[in-house]
Design a protein around this motif. Structure first.
Motif, PDB file in Angstrom:
ATOM      1  N   ALA A 101     -12.622 -62.836  60.473  1.00 43.10           N
ATOM      2  CA  ALA A 101     -13.217 -62.501  59.347  1.00 43.10           C
ATOM      3  C   ALA A 101     -12.107 -62.054  58.397  1.00 43.10           C
ATOM      4  CB  ALA A 101     -14.334 -61.523  59.332  1.00 43.10           C
ATOM      5  N   ASP A 102     -12.185 -62.595  57.068  1.00 41.64           N
ATOM      6  CA  ASP A 102     -11.204 -61.999  56.217  1.00 41.64           C
ATOM      7  C   ASP A 102     -11.516 -60.632  55.721  1.00 41.64           C
ATOM      8  OD1 ASP A 102      -9.109 -62.103  54.211  1.00 41.64           O
ATOM      9  OD2 ASP A 102     -10.039 -63.628  53.099  1.00 41.64           O
ATOM     10  N   ARG A 103     -10.645 -59.853  54.988  1.00 38.77           N
ATOM     11  CA  ARG A 103     -10.953 -58.479  54.720  1.00 38.77           C
ATOM     12  C   ARG A 103     -12.250 -58.228  53.995  1.00 38.77           C
ATOM     13  NH1 ARG A 103      -7.021 -60.765  51.971  1.00 38.77           N
ATOM     14  NH2 ARG A 103      -7.148 -60.786  49.643  1.00 38.77           N
ATOM     15  N   GLY A 104     -12.739 -58.958  53.382  1.00 40.95           N
ATOM     16  CA  GLY A 104     -13.955 -58.727  52.198  1.00 40.95           C
ATOM     17  C   GLY A 104     -15.024 -58.532  53.368  1.00 40.95           C
ATOM     18  N   LEU A 105     -15.240 -59.350  54.325  1.00 41.70           N
ATOM     19  CA  LEU A 105     -16.206 -59.058  55.195  1.00 41.70           C
ATOM     20  C   LEU A 105     -16.023 -58.271  56.418  1.00 41.70           C
ATOM     21  CD1 LEU A 105     -19.166 -59.959  56.014  1.00 41.70           C
ATOM     22  CD2 LEU A 105     -18.128 -62.205  57.070  1.00 41.70           C
ATOM     23  N   HIS A 106     -14.564 -58.200  57.101  1.00 45.38           N
ATOM     24  CA  HIS A 106     -14.652 -57.446  58.263  1.00 45.38           C
ATOM     25  C   HIS A 106     -14.754 -55.973  57.874  1.00 45.38           C
ATOM     26  CE1 HIS A 106     -12.191 -56.715  61.980  1.00 45.38           C
ATOM     27  NE2 HIS A 106     -11.757 -55.942  61.424  1.00 45.38           N
ATOM     28  N   GLY A 107     -14.411 -55.462  56.648  1.00 43.23           N
ATOM     29  CA  GLY A 107     -14.492 -53.994  56.534  1.00 43.23           C
ATOM     30  C   GLY A 107     -15.914 -53.553  56.510  1.00 43.23           C
ATOM     31  N   ARG A 108     -16.661 -54.747  56.238  1.00 49.08           N
ATOM     32  CA  ARG A 108     -18.189 -54.169  55.987  1.00 49.08           C
ATOM     33  C   ARG A 108     -18.846 -54.313  57.453  1.00 49.08           C
ATOM     34  NH1 ARG A 108     -20.504 -56.226  50.455  1.00 49.08           N
ATOM     35  NH2 ARG A 108     -18.476 -55.984  49.101  1.00 49.08           N
ATOM     36  N   THR A 109     -18.298 -54.619  58.569  1.00 43.92           N
ATOM     37  CA  THR A 109     -18.916 -54.574  59.890  1.00 43.92           C
ATOM     38  C   THR A 109     -18.454 -53.628  60.764  1.00 43.92           C
ATOM     39  OG1 THR A 109     -17.175 -56.176  60.511  1.00 43.92           O
ATOM     40  CG2 THR A 109     -19.088 -57.096  59.501  1.00 43.92           C
ATOM     41  N   ALA A 110     -19.249 -53.238  61.737  1.00 39.84           N
ATOM     42  CA  ALA A 110     -18.827 -52.141  62.784  1.00 39.84           C
ATOM     43  C   ALA A 110     -17.556 -52.739  63.321  1.00 39.84           C
ATOM     44  CB  ALA A 110     -20.004 -52.150  63.867  1.00 39.84           C
ATOM     45  N   SER A 111     -16.715 -51.962  63.674  1.00 46.13           N
ATOM     46  CA  SER A 111     -15.449 -52.154  64.371  1.00 46.13           C
ATOM     47  C   SER A 111     -15.541 -53.049  65.595  1.00 46.13           C
ATOM     48  CB  SER A 111     -14.891 -50.640  64.944  1.00 46.13           C
ATOM     49  OG  SER A 111     -15.479 -50.086  65.905  1.00 46.13           O
ATOM     50  N   ASP A 112     -16.756 -53.141  66.356  1.00 49.37           N
ATOM     51  CA  ASP A 112     -16.840 -53.880  67.640  1.00 49.37           C
ATOM     52  C   ASP A 112     -17.664 -55.020  67.141  1.00 49.37           C
ATOM     53  OD1 ASP A 112     -19.267 -52.589  67.424  1.00 49.37           O
ATOM     54  OD2 ASP A 112     -19.528 -52.202  69.703  1.00 49.37           O
ATOM     55  N   PHE A 113     -18.084 -55.385  66.155  1.00 48.05           N
ATOM     56  CA  PHE A 113     -19.209 -56.388  65.793  1.00 48.05           C
ATOM     57  C   PHE A 113     -18.521 -57.819  66.280  1.00 48.05           C
ATOM     58  CE2 PHE A 113     -20.544 -59.878  63.036  1.00 48.05           C
ATOM     59  CZ  PHE A 113     -21.989 -60.087  63.506  1.00 48.05           C
ATOM     60  N   TRP A 114     -17.219 -58.218  65.912  1.00 55.47           N
ATOM     61  CA  TRP A 114     -16.863 -59.541  66.181  1.00 55.47           C
ATOM     62  C   TRP A 114     -16.634 -59.706  67.699  1.00 55.47           C
ATOM     63  CZ3 TRP A 114     -17.974 -62.259  62.181  1.00 55.47           C
ATOM     64  CH2 TRP A 114     -17.934 -61.674  60.869  1.00 55.47           C
ATOM     65  N   THR A 115     -15.977 -58.895  68.200  1.00 53.95           N
ATOM     66  CA  THR A 115     -15.794 -58.664  69.689  1.00 53.95           C
ATOM     67  C   THR A 115     -16.951 -59.081  70.414  1.00 53.95           C
ATOM     68  OG1 THR A 115     -13.886 -57.373  69.482  1.00 53.95           O
ATOM     69  CG2 THR A 115     -14.711 -57.675  71.742  1.00 53.95           C
ATOM     70  N   THR A 116     -18.247 -58.138  70.039  1.00 53.01           N
ATOM     71  CA  THR A 116     -19.505 -58.414  70.882  1.00 53.01           C
ATOM     72  C   THR A 116     -20.007 -59.771  70.670  1.00 53.01           C
ATOM     73  OG1 THR A 116     -19.808 -55.748  70.635  1.00 53.01           O
ATOM     74  CG2 THR A 116     -21.878 -57.290  70.692  1.00 53.01           C
ATOM     75  N   LEU A 117     -19.911 -60.032  69.416  1.00 57.50           N
ATOM     76  CA  LEU A 117     -20.619 -61.569  69.094  1.00 57.50           C
ATOM     77  C   LEU A 117     -19.939 -62.694  69.746  1.00 57.50           C
ATOM     78  CD1 LEU A 117     -22.310 -63.352  67.607  1.00 57.50           C
ATOM     79  CD2 LEU A 117     -20.655 -63.255  65.487  1.00 57.50           C
TER      80      LEU A 117
END
Length: 168
Positions: A101-117
């Motif tokens: 995710a680009d920085r605009g969205l990445h910064g709005r999620t929990a640190s482990d959100f993308w790995t968990t998904l």
């Protein structure tokens, strides 16, 4: 996976295998899912499916994550008005999914959100149901984008990136 097995898997699979894993109708459904998702938010989604890495990439030890970063740039996912593009990358040879995710969205999620998904989606992919796994990714990321970048239906919402699945 040992080095020899990795090389064999990657050299065995190519773009033709990507087309076999995702039928023409499946590709169309995925593109339509991206279009429907993007109508509800101001974000941009890109789907990319690659059969296997090139011999040069294998020689250099490129990981699926590193390849996803290369494609994030090459497909211009970073180049959106709200810095909220998302790349969903599937490497068939390793049945690995990477989500960037680009920085605009990445910064709005929990640190482990993308790995968990990605880990949750991997379960579907390991069963060989690639279309279902990618559809689930589009749906879940679309919900997140709608939460943080909703489209009210009246604001200008340009389609900044193509919605078709990229097959490599």
């Amino acid at each position: 996976m040992n080095t020899l097995t990795r090389w064999l898997r990657h050299l065995w699979l190519d773009a033709a295998d990507s087309r076999r894993c995702l039928t023409r109708a499946g590709l169309q459904r995925l593109g339509e899912a991206v279009t429907r998702s993007e109508a509800r938010h101001l974000g941009e989604l890109r789907l990319c499916v690659e059969g296997g890495l090139s011999p040069l990439a294998l020689w250099r030890g490129v990981t699926p994550r590193e390849r996803a970063v290369q494609l994030f740039s090459a497909l211009r996912v970073w180049d959106t008005a709200h810095n909220n593009g998302v790349l969903i990358y599937l490497l068939l040879a390793e049945r690995r999914i990477e989500i960037l995710a680009d920085r605009g969205l990445h910064g709005r999620t929990a640190s482990d959100f993308w790995t968990t998904l990605a880990n949750r989606l991997s379960e579907t992919l390991h069963q060989g149901d690639f279309e279902a796994g990618l559809s689930l990714a589009v749906e879940e990321i679309g919900l997140l984008l709608h939460q943080h970048y909703p489209s009210d239906g009246h604001a200008h919402n340009p389609d900044e990136l193509p919605n078709a699945v990229v097959l490599l």
